[in-house]
Design a protein around this motif. Structure first.
Motif, PDB file in Angstrom:
ATOM      1  N   LYS A  89       5.602   1.735  -6.085  1.00 29.90           N
ATOM      2  CA  LYS A  89       5.787   0.688  -7.080  1.00 29.90           C
ATOM      3  C   LYS A  89       5.857   1.279  -8.487  1.00 29.90           C
ATOM      4  N   ALA A  90       4.997   2.247  -8.784  1.00 28.95           N
ATOM      5  CA  ALA A  90       5.010   2.894 -10.100  1.00 28.95           C
ATOM      6  C   ALA A  90       6.325   3.631 -10.332  1.00 28.95           C
ATOM      7  N   GLY A  91       6.871   4.257  -9.294  1.00 32.59           N
ATOM      8  CA  GLY A  91       8.151   4.942  -9.412  1.00 32.59           C
ATOM      9  C   GLY A  91       9.289   3.985  -9.713  1.00 32.59           C
ATOM     10  N   LYS A  92       9.275   2.823  -9.071  1.00 34.60           N
ATOM     11  CA  LYS A  92      10.320   1.825  -9.318  1.00 34.60           C
ATOM     12  C   LYS A  92      10.240   1.277 -10.742  1.00 34.60           C
ATOM     13  N   SER A 128      -2.960  14.571  10.151  1.00 30.83           N
ATOM     14  CA  SER A 128      -2.143  14.254   8.990  1.00 30.83           C
ATOM     15  C   SER A 128      -1.680  12.802   9.018  1.00 30.83           C
ATOM     16  N   LYS A 129      -1.356  12.279  10.185  1.00 28.59           N
ATOM     17  CA  LYS A 129      -0.947  10.884  10.276  1.00 28.59           C
ATOM     18  C   LYS A 129      -2.103   9.950   9.959  1.00 28.59           C
ATOM     19  N   VAL A 130      -3.289  10.288  10.395  1.00 23.08           N
ATOM     20  CA  VAL A 130      -4.456   9.456  10.128  1.00 23.08           C
ATOM     21  C   VAL A 130      -4.741   9.433   8.634  1.00 23.08           C
ATOM     22  N   VAL A 131      -4.646  10.577   7.978  1.00 20.03           N
ATOM     23  CA  VAL A 131      -4.883  10.649   6.542  1.00 20.03           C
ATOM     24  C   VAL A 131      -3.835   9.830   5.805  1.00 20.03           C
ATOM     25  N   PHE A 132      -2.578   9.912   6.260  1.00 21.88           N
ATOM     26  CA  PHE A 132      -1.505   9.151   5.622  1.00 21.88           C
ATOM     27  C   PHE A 132      -1.768   7.652   5.742  1.00 21.88           C
ATOM     28  N   ARG A 133      -2.219   7.230   6.889  1.00 22.07           N
ATOM     29  CA  ARG A 133      -2.508   5.808   7.078  1.00 22.07           C
ATOM     30  C   ARG A 133      -3.660   5.345   6.194  1.00 22.07           C
ATOM     31  N   LYS A 134      -4.629   6.207   5.972  1.00 26.34           N
ATOM     32  CA  LYS A 134      -5.744   5.835   5.114  1.00 26.34           C
ATOM     33  C   LYS A 134      -5.294   5.689   3.665  1.00 26.34           C
ATOM     34  N   ASP A 135      -4.220   6.400   3.279  1.00 25.02           N
ATOM     35  CA  ASP A 135      -3.724   6.354   1.906  1.00 25.02           C
ATOM     36  C   ASP A 135      -2.592   5.353   1.727  1.00 25.02           C
ATOM     37  N   LEU A 136      -2.492   4.367   2.598  1.00 26.96           N
ATOM     38  CA  LEU A 136      -1.405   3.410   2.541  1.00 26.96           C
ATOM     39  C   LEU A 136      -1.375   2.660   1.210  1.00 26.96           C
ATOM     40  N   ALA A 137      -2.520   2.238   0.721  1.00 28.74           N
ATOM     41  CA  ALA A 137      -2.563   1.512  -0.548  1.00 28.74           C
ATOM     42  C   ALA A 137      -2.109   2.407  -1.703  1.00 28.74           C
ATOM     43  N   GLN A 138      -2.524   3.657  -1.695  1.00 30.60           N
ATOM     44  CA  GLN A 138      -2.124   4.584  -2.741  1.00 30.60           C
ATOM     45  C   GLN A 138      -0.618   4.870  -2.659  1.00 30.60           C
ATOM     46  N   THR A 139      -0.095   5.014  -1.461  1.00 29.04           N
ATOM     47  CA  THR A 139       1.334   5.260  -1.284  1.00 29.04           C
ATOM     48  C   THR A 139       2.145   4.086  -1.817  1.00 29.04           C
TER      49      THR A 139
END
Length: 61
Positions: free
Chosen positions: A27-30, A11-22
């Motif tokens: 930014k979209a939320g702000k 799960s941590k590896v997947v999260f790191r791969k999605d860093l740009a999306q996160t």
């Protein structure tokens, strides 16, 4: 014989791969929050926000 506990860290590896999306989602939320705040003020609605852990409410004068 000792029991071994195996942790799945994928799960941590997947999260790191999605860093740009996160970052893009944050930014979209702000941007959405700023737009909603501005629209609420224009419409004369009360605006609630949290600052330093305290909830404030601004009402139209």
């Amino acid at each position: 014989m000792k029991n071994k506990i195996i942790h799945n860290m994928k799960s941590k590896v997947v999260f790191r791969k999605d860093l740009a999306q996160t970052r893009a989602l944050i930014k979209a939320g702000k941007v959405a929050a700023k737009t909603a705040n501005r629209a609420s003020r224009v419409l004369g609605l009360s605006v609630s926000f949290i600052k330093d852990g305290v909830i404030y409410e601004e009402k139209k004068r």
